[in-house]
Write an enzyme that holds these catalytic residues in place. Structure first.
Site: not given
Length: 478
Positions: A177, A208, A210-211, A213-214, A252, A286, A386
């Protein structure tokens, strides 16, 4: 605008399942050019049913791919690298269009790094200990199974190959994804893989959110491992969902990396390189060196050097060859970063340059002023959270112990840097609790392990360590 870097034509929105482009059955997600606010493409808003189909294809392909000799898997991946190399300008233009990286950055990093990593990973196969003997035991390294990969938008193709290529070399099959914000090069990789002879179903893409498909990937009982790159908040959710099926999870996550400038360092070099490490990709990295730690008595000199170096960072149209900083990836990201800048001002940090105001003359793009704060309290919000934008916090320290204490004081431990006399700098680098530290501007090594301590994640990517993440270890006593 340079016509050679104009937006390429994108195919009709589709997943990639079982070696074929599969149109979605419902709504689509628009892909927005962050420099203009214009919709440039769309991808399907995938569902759990789409994930089911992709996992089914990956499961069917697994026995044959796992039984393929590592040397043959490596040859196919070498051909994938060649396919990506041949589409380098298209990849660069696509990434510039979908997430706003300046075209020069896309040409020098976003497009070539995935080729380097793919070829380098394939090259590990010949010398890797797929089997070894320990006493009377035969140690066998075998693929985990079906791997779910969830990747971010800031280096979309690079993050894809960092997961998918070692997973495939190990003999796994993959359901990916990509970020819905910058999803377009996933199709490029799929086509390159198919052209290289990767069996149908070994690599699949479900677009898609995250909520939806993830989470479906993380929860799926047919997925044996999830590898995720993204925010610490989202990573915690992936780990929680995946725990219900006790699948392996590699994370990660975020960072708040410190760049320690020691007494005796070449200040101009350290500040110039440090600012580049903080503002690369508009700070959307990151491992960005977002905290610059400096001896208190050198603080003002460092601030002046940073301000002088900042004048080289032109902000503007990312297709312009002279642009150093493009827009942030989305309107939401721009507002988030501007909010952090406002918070820094409110908390009493000294605003050296930049600020939360919009940049005049840049139309509807999601631009933010590159910002430097001086005399930053190491306990303040901008020094601990961050930001993921071009915001540098300059923090004074008293001695080495104080610098190390500040560097290690956040929840994160992904990256870091030290500038100074080589022996002294190495000694300080050893004390920083982070997964990778650059000393005196040392170059990125794609064969070295990459990953974090603490809430920057677990596991390692890149090189031999990254390959080992995707392997089970079996002991056969004889």
């Amino acid at each position: 605008m340079d016509t050679e870097t104009s937006t390429p034509a994108f195919p009709a929105p589709a997943h990639w399942i079982g070696g074929l482009a599969v149109p979605g059955a419902g709504p689509v997600i628009d892909v927005v050019n962050p420099a203009t606010g214009a919709v440039i493409a769309s991808v399907p808003a995938g569902t759990a049913a789409d994930v089911d189909r992709a996992v089914e294809a990956a499961t069917a392909a697994f026995p044959g791919w796992a039984a393929t000799a590592p040397a043959e898997r490596a040859r196919i991946l070498e051909r994938v690298a060649e396919g990506l190399r041949g589409r380098g300008e298209e990849i660069a233009a696509t990434i510039t269009a979908e997430m706003g990286a300046p075209i020069q950055l896309s040409r020098t990093a976003q497009a070539p790094l995935p080729v380097m990593v793919t070829a380098g990973t394939a090259g590990l196969a010949a010398g890797f200990p797929w089997t070894e003997e320990i006493g009377h035991s035969l140690i066998v390294r075998e693929p985990v199974g079906v791997v779910g990969a969830i990747t971010p938008w800031n280096f979309p193709l690079q993050q894809l190959v960092t997961k998918v290529v070692p997973a495939l070399l190990a003999g796994n099959t993959v359901v990916l994804k990509p970020s819905e914000v910058a999803p377009l090069t996933a199709r490029t990789f799929a086509e390159a893989a198919a052209g290289a002879g990767l069996p149908a179903g070994a690599f699949n893409v479900v677009h898609g959110t995250g909520p939806v498909v993830g989470e479906a990937i993380a929860a799926h009982p047919g997925v044996d491992m999830v590898s995720f790159t993204g925010s610490t908040r989202a990573g915690k959710r992936v780990a929680a969902v995946a725990s219900q099926t006790v699948k392996r999870v590699a994370l990660e996550l975020g960072g708040k990396s410190a760049n320690i400038i020691l007494r005796g360092a070449d200040l101009k070099d350290a500040v110039t390189r440090g600012l580049a490490g903080a503002w690369a990709n508009s700070g959307q990295v990151c491992g960005a060196l977002s905290r610059m730690l400096v001896p208190a008595e050198l603080h003002d000199e460092v601030v002046a050097l940073a301000l002088d170096a900042a004048r080289e960072y032109t902000v503007g149209d990312p297709t312009d060859e002279s642009t150093r900083l493009g827009p942030l990836v989305s309107a939401a990201q721009r507002e988030r970063v501007a909010g952090y800048i406002e918070r820094g001002i409110a908390d009493g940090a000294t605003l050296v340059t930049g600020g939360p105001e919009r940049i005049e003359g840049l139309g509807e793009g999601f631009y933010v002023r590159p910002t430097i704060f001086a005399d930053v309290d190491p306990e303040s919000v901008i020094a601990r959270e961050e930001i993921f934008g071009p915001v540098l916090a300059i923090i004074p320290y008293t001695d080495d112990d104080h610098a190390v204490q500040i560097a290690n004081s956040t929840l994160y431990g992904l990256n870091g840097a030290v500038f100074g006399e080589s022996g002294h700098a190495l000694a300080v680098a050893r004390r920083i609790r982070a997964g990778q530290i650059d000393v005196n501007g040392a170059q990125f090594n794609p064969l070295a392990p990459f990953g974090g301590y603490k809430q920057s994640g677990n596991g390692r990517e890149m090189g031999r360590f990254g390959l080992e993440e995707f392997l089970e270890v079996k002991a056969i006593q004889r």
